[in-house]
Motif scaffolding. Structure first.
Motif, PDB file in Angstrom:
ATOM      1  N   HIS A  84       9.326  78.167  -2.695  1.00 47.50           N
ATOM      2  CA  HIS A  84      10.346  77.329  -3.260  1.00 47.50           C
ATOM      3  C   HIS A  84      10.003  75.813  -3.455  1.00 47.50           C
ATOM      4  O   HIS A  84      10.715  75.054  -2.865  1.00 47.50           O
ATOM      5  CB  HIS A  84      11.852  77.564  -2.649  1.00 47.50           C
ATOM      6  CG  HIS A  84      11.797  77.581  -1.374  1.00 47.50           C
ATOM      7  ND1 HIS A  84      11.627  76.580  -0.603  1.00 47.50           N
ATOM      8  CD2 HIS A  84      12.317  78.393  -0.621  1.00 47.50           C
ATOM      9  CE1 HIS A  84      11.659  76.955   0.778  1.00 47.50           C
ATOM     10  NE2 HIS A  84      12.254  78.384   0.932  1.00 47.50           N
TER      11      HIS A  84
ATOM     12  N   HIS B  58      12.475  73.351   5.097  1.00 49.05           N
ATOM     13  CA  HIS B  58      13.903  73.246   4.829  1.00 49.05           C
ATOM     14  C   HIS B  58      14.482  72.130   5.548  1.00 49.05           C
ATOM     15  O   HIS B  58      15.547  71.751   4.914  1.00 49.05           O
ATOM     16  CB  HIS B  58      14.327  74.582   5.832  1.00 49.05           C
ATOM     17  CG  HIS B  58      13.897  75.890   5.198  1.00 49.05           C
ATOM     18  ND1 HIS B  58      12.721  76.529   5.989  1.00 49.05           N
ATOM     19  CD2 HIS B  58      13.967  76.404   4.005  1.00 49.05           C
ATOM     20  CE1 HIS B  58      12.419  77.708   5.213  1.00 49.05           C
ATOM     21  NE2 HIS B  58      13.245  77.675   4.121  1.00 49.05           N
TER      22      HIS B  58
ATOM     23  N   ASP C  18      11.569  86.748  -1.166  1.00 50.20           N
ATOM     24  CA  ASP C  18      12.436  85.946   0.013  1.00 50.20           C
ATOM     25  C   ASP C  18      13.715  86.888   0.452  1.00 50.20           C
ATOM     26  O   ASP C  18      14.610  86.269   0.602  1.00 50.20           O
ATOM     27  CB  ASP C  18      12.890  84.776  -0.399  1.00 50.20           C
ATOM     28  CG  ASP C  18      13.305  83.745   0.578  1.00 50.20           C
ATOM     29  OD1 ASP C  18      13.337  84.202   1.841  1.00 50.20           O
ATOM     30  OD2 ASP C  18      13.730  82.587   0.168  1.00 50.20           O
TER      31      ASP C  18
ATOM     32  N   HIS D  50       6.997  87.261   1.264  1.00 50.98           N
ATOM     33  CA  HIS D  50       7.977  86.560   1.775  1.00 50.98           C
ATOM     34  C   HIS D  50       9.179  87.328   2.003  1.00 50.98           C
ATOM     35  O   HIS D  50      10.133  87.663   1.360  1.00 50.98           O
ATOM     36  CB  HIS D  50       8.393  85.283   0.682  1.00 50.98           C
ATOM     37  CG  HIS D  50       9.175  84.282   1.364  1.00 50.98           C
ATOM     38  ND1 HIS D  50       9.639  83.030   0.700  1.00 50.98           N
ATOM     39  CD2 HIS D  50      10.145  83.996   2.447  1.00 50.98           C
ATOM     40  CE1 HIS D  50      10.272  82.323   1.467  1.00 50.98           C
ATOM     41  NE2 HIS D  50      10.430  82.785   2.321  1.00 50.98           N
TER      42      HIS D  50
ATOM     43  N   GLU E 161       7.277  81.830   7.861  1.00 49.02           N
ATOM     44  CA  GLU E 161       7.657  80.782   6.936  1.00 49.02           C
ATOM     45  C   GLU E 161       7.987  79.480   8.027  1.00 49.02           C
ATOM     46  O   GLU E 161       8.664  79.473   8.738  1.00 49.02           O
ATOM     47  CB  GLU E 161       8.869  81.080   6.279  1.00 49.02           C
ATOM     48  CG  GLU E 161       9.210  80.101   5.119  1.00 49.02           C
ATOM     49  CD  GLU E 161      10.599  80.339   4.505  1.00 49.02           C
ATOM     50  OE1 GLU E 161      11.455  80.835   4.647  1.00 49.02           O
ATOM     51  OE2 GLU E 161      10.973  79.528   3.424  1.00 49.02           O
TER      52      GLU E 161
HETATM   53 ZN   LIG Z   1      12.670  79.197   2.686  1.00 46.47          ZN
END
Ligand SMILES: [Zn+2]
Ligand SMILES: [Zn+2]
Length: 267
Positions: A165, A125, A233, A22, A97
């Motif tokens: 996440h 998101h 990330d 990520h 992502e």
């Molecule tokens: Zn994210």
């Protein structure tokens, strides 16, 4: 906090994380560094695999702070070039992502089939039919339910390799951890368990003191048979293998979460 010196960290890395799945770069517009800068750090720390996973571009360009649809060809070219340059040194993976929206699944499949993107991470998101809900903003039970619905439907498509996440679900829910959060996280863990989809311990969240990764949410996760991935990330090259990874390792050790080091994606 313990200060890690480079040699100590190096030894730690040799026994620890082997890959990062990520990774963002300057192409996302809220990150820094060229693709090559991240590859250099990965080589420096002895990673075996590195996935570059920008926030996927959407045709509507609703989010200005990510790769725009028209920029995709230039980005793809830059990524291919970097991968080719380092092909004998590190196994690079092209990924994105992605949010799960039913109407963009064909675009994701096109990116896979026509451009060789192999890794699709589910990172929800924004939610809602018109993407009207920002999952980082204040949320109530209704928004959390919607997030869980979309995660479940997304995982059921079989396209996504892991869930980024997962506990973004409960970000912005002001009462804090309670039975509502528990209900939502159980729905998410149940589908991840059923589809054998690893969940991510997001080191960026730890570094930025976000509400994820949530100790309560991950403690609950131990009631399920789950796989866990630690990912940085990263949005800066320094964060790819930095202190945030050490924090995530400690987080995982504290709850005795079994970490998957390598994804073994089909080539
Ligand atoms: Zn994210
Ligand atoms: Zn980002």
């Amino acid at each position: 906090m313990r200060v890690m010196i480079r040699n100590e960290y190096w030894d730690y890395r040799r026994n620890g994380m082997l890959a990062n799945y990520h990774t963002h770069t300057k192409w996302c517009k809220h990150g820094e560094g060229e693709i090559e800068d991240y590859i250099q750090v990965a080589l420096d720390y002895g990673l075996k695999e590195l996935a570059i996973t920008e926030h996927v571009p959407h045709k509507d360009n609703l989010d200005k702070r990510r790769l725009q649809w028209e920029e995709f060809p230039a980005f793809d070219e830059a990524l291919n070039k970097a991968i080719d340059k380092y092909k004998y040194k590190i196994h690079m993976i092209k990924g994105f992502e992605c949010e799960y929206y039913p109407e963009v699944m064909d675009t994701y499949r096109m990116l896979k089939e026509d451009y060789g993107y192999q890794l699709f991470i589910l990172g929800q998101h924004r939610s809602g039919a018109n993407r009207e809900i920002d999952n980082f903003a204040k949320k109530g039970m209704q928004e959390m339910e919607l997030y869980a619905d979309e995660i479940c439907r997304g995982i059921e498509t079989g396209l996504f390799a892991f869930l980024a996440h997962p506990d973004l679900a409960i970000q912005g829910y002001s009462p804090g951890w309670d039975t509502n959060c528990e209900k939502i996280m159980r729905r998410i863990y149940k589908v991840c368990e059923a589809f054998d989809i690893p969940v991510e311990i997001n080191a960026n969240g730890l570094r930025d003191h976000r509400s994820y990764p949530s100790i309560d949410a991950f403690r609950l996760s131990t009631e399920y048979q789950l796989k866990y991935l630690i990912n940085s990330d990263a949005h800066t090259p320094q964060c790819l293998c930095g202190e945030n990874i050490v924090m995530a390792e400690a987080f995982a050790q504290n709850l005795k979460l079994p970490i998957t080091e390598l994804l073994h994606l089909p080539k």
